[in-house]
Design an enzyme around this catalytic site. Structure first.
Site, PDB file in Angstrom:
ATOM      1  N   CYS A   1      44.241  -1.562   7.946  1.00 21.76           N
ATOM      2  CA  CYS A   1      45.370  -1.823   8.826  1.00 21.76           C
ATOM      3  C   CYS A   1      44.841  -2.565  10.043  1.00 21.76           C
ATOM      4  CB  CYS A   1      46.076  -0.516   9.193  1.00 21.76           C
ATOM      5  SG  CYS A   1      44.992   0.687   9.978  1.00 21.76           S
TER       6      CYS A   1
ATOM      7  N   HIS B   1      23.481  17.608  -6.386  1.00 25.40           N
ATOM      8  CA  HIS B   1      24.331  16.583  -7.004  1.00 25.40           C
ATOM      9  C   HIS B   1      23.857  16.363  -8.436  1.00 25.40           C
ATOM     10  CE1 HIS B   1      26.245  12.681  -7.742  1.00 25.40           C
ATOM     11  NE2 HIS B   1      27.042  12.968  -6.725  1.00 25.40           N
TER      12      HIS B   1
END
Length: 642
Positions: free
Chosen positions: A26, A565
């Site tokens: 934006c 992970h």
């Protein structure tokens, strides 16, 4: 600013290209939809030069850049394969589930953000034309006026088609089928037929007369339903016939359905919202203006201001004016006042300069640098800005200030939005902005700000992720760091970390992911597992388990924050082959089973199974000493922290 380096840093710290489902921007922010928010290093992003702040709102991971956001975005999408020079890049991976409110805000923001340049440009042209006519510099009967008016009105008149394209893209359906649907209900023949006053039917079913030009809600509902129709037809159509069958059936179903039911219903909803807002401001103008003007900045922070966009557009297209944009104007100038107050009060040269520069930027309509870089950092100026917004809003309410065009950037450049047949509205709008600005400036100046002194410059303070760093580094990065809140900080002491899985121990540099190999997310080791069991490496608490099962976060009783992970890009498996045995908030002991996974199935699916075991608050420690053995068994000492 090195835009290329900044874009690469941001890409690495949000988890790399594989973690990005969608990205757009934006006026001031990069807006990411990430596959796994846990892979983004929020703490390091906040400390990256050029980044003014990081926040999560409406299901989006937002990186606040400021005025340079468009240029940084251009560099960013060059690094994302297949993105090209589009305003929106999205992967084919399914989106993560969100709660309904977050999903709604994400849809509204994702639909309206790309079209803001078009409607803002058109709105500014309408405002300029109004000024020229009001000053007597242009006749409203001249051909020049007619052409300029068409340029300004075009985007609004054909708004259903523009919205159809944007909404279709956001929903993952065919944009051109959406455009065809919008064009069909806007066709001159249909418009004339529905406006003729005669009874209209389709296959003996009555068609309710409705006007679709400049409307929002009817086409949005229609495209939402059309996305499901298109997917159902596509699923049951042979691949050789998809090009012919899918668009044909979708249009044959959706255009009549829109004309018969969706359009009239959407028009009723839209007119009801616009009429309700108008009634509220006509009968309770001051109360409503104080409330909205005082809370507008909070709505922006939470992302809820996007819910106002359809209402604003609907009000202007149906009533010819809107009451909300003037309140945004007051709120923005109040944020400017807070920053200017800091500039006047601060004794630190850098803070003073930043206060003045971000304050001027906020006056122009870009408030994030002032809001996040100054006002929320010192807290009192932000409260002053909320009060200033309420006072300015009250002024707007007393004089019934209206906006007559839509503008995406609400600041000094957009004052043409307040031009009406009388120039008094513009004058009152400017006075309301000044009232908000002066009020916030004065409150900030007299309330004062708490600045760090030289004596405390070396005292450790906590950043937003619980890590420790000196106040000196906070002052140096004052323009780039947000310190909104202080989370619970564990007392960190020396500790031993035990292996969560059996396998071959490797350095993090062996991991095919820069977030780990470059130690961006922390330090530790990687393990190539020989079994599909993950156990707890510490005594402590599980603070997160990803929905896909591939990542586990823990904090030990001694304050060590860890991430395990499992594999690389295994988030794409969406939980397949993973079986969790622990959940967030659960207390665990060393060796407790956290996760089981099918090692062979994950590898057969084409994914690397190397598993980083890292300490994310590594800055709290002086040293990490890894065990020397090349292989480890589950529960063996892996490394020591001192």
């Amino acid at each position: 600013m090195d835009r290329e380096k900044l874009s690469q840093d941001i890409l690495d710290l949000v988890g790399g290209t594989s973690n990005i489902d969608q990205v757009t921007h934006c006026m001031t922010r990069l807006r990411f939809n990430l596959n796994d928010d846990n892979l983004a290093n929020k703490a390091q992003l906040e400390q990256t030069p050029g980044v003014m702040g990081v926040m999560k709102n409406g299901g989006q991971f937002q990186v606040i850049i400021g005025n340079e956001v468009a240029n940084v975005y251009k560099e960013l999408i060059k690094k994302i394969p297949g993105a090209g020079q589009t305003e929106n890049t999205s992967s084919s991976k399914p989106k993560k589930k969100q709660n309904p409110i977050s999903t709604l805000f994400d849809f509204i923001s994702g639909m309206f953000t790309p079209i803001l340049p078009a409607i803002t440009g058109a709105g500014m042209i309408k405002g300029i034309v109004a000024i020229l006519v009001a000053l007597g510099w242009m006749s409203n009967t001249s051909s020049t006026y007619i052409i300029l008016s068409a340029i300004g009105d075009g985007a609004f008149y054909f708004l259903p088609i523009i919205l159809a394209i944007s909404a279709s893209r956001k929903l993952g359906s065919n944009m051109y089928i959406g455009a065809a649907l919008g064009a069909a209900i806007m066709h001159p023949t249909i418009t004339a037929l529905l406006g003729s006053g005669q009874a209209v039917t389709f296959a003996s079913i009555p068609v309710v007369a409705a006007t679709y030009s400049s409307t929002v809600i009817p086409i949005v509902i229609a495209i939402w339903i059309a996305s499901y129709v298109e997917k159902v037809v596509d699923r049951f159509t042979h691949v050789s016939l998809k090009l012919l069958v899918v668009p044909t059936i979708t249009l044959l179903v959706m255009v009549p359905l829109t004309l018969i039911a969706i359009g009239p219903l959407g028009s009723i909803i839209g007119n009801g919202l616009s009429g309700g807002i108008a009634w509220l401001f006509e009968n309770m103008s001051i109360v409503a203006s104080i409330l909205i003007g005082g809370t507008m900045s909070l709505l922006i922070i939470t992302g809820m201001h996007y819910a106002l966009t359809p209402i604003v557009i609907g009000s202007i297209t149906t009533l010819g004016y809107d009451f909300i944009i003037p309140l945004m104007f007051a709120a923005n100038w109040a944020q400017a006042g807070g920053a200017l107050g800091v500039g006047l009060r601060s004794k630190n040269a850098q803070t003073k300069s930043l206060g003045f520069s971000t304050g001027l930027t906020a006056i122009m309509g870009i408030t994030e640098p002032a809001m996040y870089g100054i006002n929320m950092k010192f807290k009192k100026p932000f409260i002053a800005a909320l009060i200033g917004g309420a006072i300015g809003g009250a002024f707007m309410g007393i004089f019934h200030v209206k906006s007559y065009v839509i503008t995406g950037l609400v600041g000094l450049p957009s004052v043409a939005a307040f031009i009406s047949p009388s120039i008094s509205t513009l004058i009152y709008a400017l006075l309301g902005g000044v009232v908000a600005l002066v009020s916030a400036t004065a409150i900030t100046y007299f309330a004062g700000i708490k600045e760090k002194t030289e004596e405390s410059a070396s005292t450790p303070v906590a950043n937003t992720e619980g890590n420790s760093q000196s106040a000196t580094s906070h002052q140096v990065a004052a323009s780039n760091v947000i310190d909104i809140h202080q989370p619970t900080i564990h007392q960190v002491v020396a500790t031993d970390i035990f292996s969560p899985v059996a396998g071959e121990v490797k350095p993090l540099s062996a991991v095919n992911d820069p977030a780990f190999s470059q130690e961006i997310m922390g330090k530790g080791v990687a393990i190539e597992p020989t079994e599909g069991r993950i156990v707890s490496p510490v005594n402590g608490t599980v603070f997160s388990v990803s929905k896909s099962g591939h990542a586990i976060g823990l904090v030990s009783d001694t304050g060590t924050e860890m991430l395990i992970h499992i594999g690389i890009d295994t988030v794409k498996l969406k939980g397949q082959h993973f079986t969790p045995h622990a959940k967030a908030g659960e207390t665990v002991k060393i060796g407790d089973l956290l996760m089981e996974f099918d090692l062979k199935a994950v590898r057969d699916a084409g994914y690397e199974t190397i598993t980083p075991v890292i300490v994310t608050n590594i800055n709290d420690y002086n040293d990490l000493q890894s065990a020397t053995q090349p292989n480890t068994r589950s529960g063996e000492l892996l490394y020591k922290l001192s």
